[in-house]
Enzyme design. Structure first.
Site, mmCIF file in Angstrom:
data_model
loop_
_atom_site.group_PDB
_atom_site.id
_atom_site.type_symbol
_atom_site.label_atom_id
_atom_site.label_comp_id
_atom_site.label_asym_id
_atom_site.label_seq_id
_atom_site.Cartn_x
_atom_site.Cartn_y
_atom_site.Cartn_z
ATOM 1 N N SER A 1 0.797 -1.235 0.000
ATOM 2 C CA SER A 1 0.000 0.000 0.000
ATOM 3 C C SER A 1 0.823 1.276 0.000
ATOM 4 O O SER A 1 0.259 2.355 -0.199
ATOM 5 C CB SER A 1 -0.942 0.026 1.205
ATOM 6 O OG SER A 1 -2.122 -0.650 0.892
ATOM 7 N N LYS B 1 0.338 3.215 -3.012
ATOM 8 C CA LYS B 1 -0.880 4.014 -3.196
ATOM 9 C C LYS B 1 -0.563 5.508 -3.151
ATOM 10 O O LYS B 1 -1.228 6.321 -3.783
ATOM 11 C CB LYS B 1 -1.919 3.650 -2.123
ATOM 12 C CG LYS B 1 -2.465 2.235 -2.290
ATOM 13 C CD LYS B 1 -3.401 1.844 -1.153
ATOM 14 C CE LYS B 1 -3.901 0.414 -1.345
ATOM 15 N NZ LYS B 1 -4.646 -0.104 -0.189
ATOM 16 N N TYR C 1 -3.726 -3.334 -10.346
ATOM 17 C CA TYR C 1 -3.567 -2.973 -8.931
ATOM 18 C C TYR C 1 -2.647 -3.970 -8.206
ATOM 19 O O TYR C 1 -1.778 -3.571 -7.420
ATOM 20 C CB TYR C 1 -4.952 -2.924 -8.280
ATOM 21 C CG TYR C 1 -4.930 -2.825 -6.770
ATOM 22 C CD1 TYR C 1 -4.732 -1.613 -6.132
ATOM 23 C CD2 TYR C 1 -5.132 -3.964 -5.984
ATOM 24 C CE1 TYR C 1 -4.706 -1.539 -4.747
ATOM 25 C CE2 TYR C 1 -5.116 -3.896 -4.606
ATOM 26 C CZ TYR C 1 -4.904 -2.674 -3.993
ATOM 27 O OH TYR C 1 -4.873 -2.607 -2.621
ATOM 28 N N TYR D 1 -3.972 3.023 7.908
ATOM 29 C CA TYR D 1 -5.175 2.216 8.136
ATOM 30 C C TYR D 1 -6.144 2.937 9.067
ATOM 31 O O TYR D 1 -6.146 4.167 9.110
ATOM 32 C CB TYR D 1 -4.803 0.804 8.605
ATOM 33 C CG TYR D 1 -3.894 0.136 7.598
ATOM 34 C CD1 TYR D 1 -4.349 -0.144 6.315
ATOM 35 C CD2 TYR D 1 -2.581 -0.173 7.911
ATOM 36 C CE1 TYR D 1 -3.508 -0.729 5.372
ATOM 37 C CE2 TYR D 1 -1.742 -0.773 6.974
ATOM 38 C CZ TYR D 1 -2.217 -1.039 5.708
ATOM 39 O OH TYR D 1 -1.404 -1.607 4.780
ATOM 40 N N VAL E 1 1.021 -3.552 3.972
ATOM 41 C CA VAL E 1 1.018 -4.841 4.663
ATOM 42 C C VAL E 1 2.299 -5.649 4.444
ATOM 43 O O VAL E 1 2.477 -6.689 5.071
ATOM 44 C CB VAL E 1 -0.201 -5.722 4.306
ATOM 45 C CG1 VAL E 1 -1.498 -5.110 4.792
ATOM 46 C CG2 VAL E 1 -0.253 -6.025 2.826
HETATM 47 N N1 GLU Z 1 -2.300 -5.377 -2.121
HETATM 48 C C1 GLU Z 1 -2.805 -5.293 -0.794
HETATM 49 C C2 GLU Z 1 -4.305 -5.458 -0.778
HETATM 50 O O1 GLU Z 1 -4.980 -4.932 -1.606
HETATM 51 C C3 GLU Z 1 -2.377 -3.982 -0.221
HETATM 52 C C4 GLU Z 1 -2.850 -3.858 1.160
HETATM 53 C C5 GLU Z 1 -2.022 -2.933 1.990
HETATM 54 O O2 GLU Z 1 -0.795 -2.906 1.920
HETATM 55 O O3 GLU Z 1 -2.658 -2.205 2.745
HETATM 56 O O4 GLU Z 1 -4.876 -6.088 0.047
#
Ligand code: GLU
Length: 306
Positions: free
Chosen positions: A65, A68, A190, A242, A260
């Site tokens: 993430s 992102k 993604y 989060y 994560v």
């Molecule tokens: N690729 C992971 C998912 O979509 C990323 C989650 C994360 O790092 O928060 O669940």
């Protein structure tokens, strides 16, 4: 007196050792569960060019993430405020992969850092670029000044095979008219984006334009204007860790984005980026030792945004 960052990193490295066995490595993406929870790395990239590292700061890990943030930067740079018609700017107060809020908020994700929001950003990029994941990868290569940065194809495939929840989220948004491309195209893109692997050192460099108010510090290239960089940093503070961003702000006091894979990228605006990686996660999905390391970093350096 100048801050001795190297000494501080080494102190933190010693302090976190007992914590490394306490976190749990993410298992819902099977490939990620193969990584040892014992890793710990930390890197500081100062805008004046000084760099400091400790532990596994050169080891590549799955950025997940944290990407992102870069995908959002690229979309914001290209589309400007139009992106806010399709994704909000409020903390969700829900798990990053939750579906429930999306149903009653009619397919508009709360923010770009929960999975729903990141899928929309990926969809926006896919309207601009031939392949959204390649655009994010290329963007990160430029920002880290390293063309060798790449995806981990095993991690991407592993996530794609188990992406039931993200696929459900994408279908729900498609039904509400908030996804332009086919669901399978967005999910595949993604998953590849999330599978970009980088080290703490590389990520600290790549994120430094945000600490530098939108410009790459070593060559002056403007990626975002001052105001846009401020806005993204604000989103990191309120939504980047989060559904415990409030507690993270309380403990650490820096804008940050976690993943994560156990990485966290944080900014001291105008001064530096600091990246920590330790794959053992806490209950919220943030690196357990990583959050503690950043808490100690702001305490020991006296640096935070407050
Ligand atoms: N690729 C992971 C998912 O979509 C990323 C989650 C994360 O790092 O928060 O669940």
């Amino acid at each position: 007196m100048a801050i001795d960052y190297q000494a501080i990193l080494e102190t933190i490295y010693q302090e976190v050792q007992p914590l490394l066995s306490q976190g749990r490595v993410a298992r819902y993406i099977p490939e990620l569960s193969k990584v040892s929870a014992q890793h710990f790395g930390m890197a500081v990239f100062c805008l004046d060019g000084r760099r400091f590292t400790v532990g596994d700061a050169q080891t590549k890990f799955s950025t997940q993430s944290v990407t992102k943030l870069f995908a959002l930067s690229l979309a914001f740079e290209r589309e400007g405020d139009a992106i806010w018609e399709r994704v909000g700017r409020e903390p969700s107060g829900n798990p990053f992969n939750s579906l429930s809020q999306l149903e009653y908020e009619r397919g508009i994700p709360r923010n770009p850092f929960i999975n729903a929001g990141a899928l929309v950003i990926n969809d926006i990029l896919a309207q601009r670029f031939a392949q959204a994941d390649m655009a994010v990868l290329q963007f990160m290569r430029v920002l880290a000044d390293d063309q060798k940065i790449d995806f981990d194809r095993d991690v991407a495939l592993s996530e794609q095979r188990h992406a039931h929840r993200n696929t459900a989220i994408a279908h729900l948004m498609k039904d509400f008219g908030n996804l332009r491309n086919p669901v399978d195209v967005v999910i595949a893109s993604y998953c590849r984006q999330c599978a970009i692997t980088m080290s703490c050192e590389e990520l600290a460099k790549a994120g430094s334009f945000l600490a530098n108010h939108g410009s790459i510090p070593w060559n002056g290239t403007q990626i975002l204007d001052y105001s846009s960089a401020k806005r993204l940093s604000a989103l990191m503070l309120t939504c980047g860790t989060y559904d415990v961003a409030g507690d993270f702000a309380f403990r650490v006091g820096l804008p940050a984005k976690s993943g994560v894979g156990g990485g966290i990228l944080a900014l001291v605006p105008g001064e530096l980026t600091v990246v920590v990686w330790s794959p053992g996660l806490d209950a919220a999905g943030n690196s357990l030792a990583g959050v503690m390391a950043l808490e100690r970093f702001t305490t020991l350096t006296g640096r935070s945004i407050f």
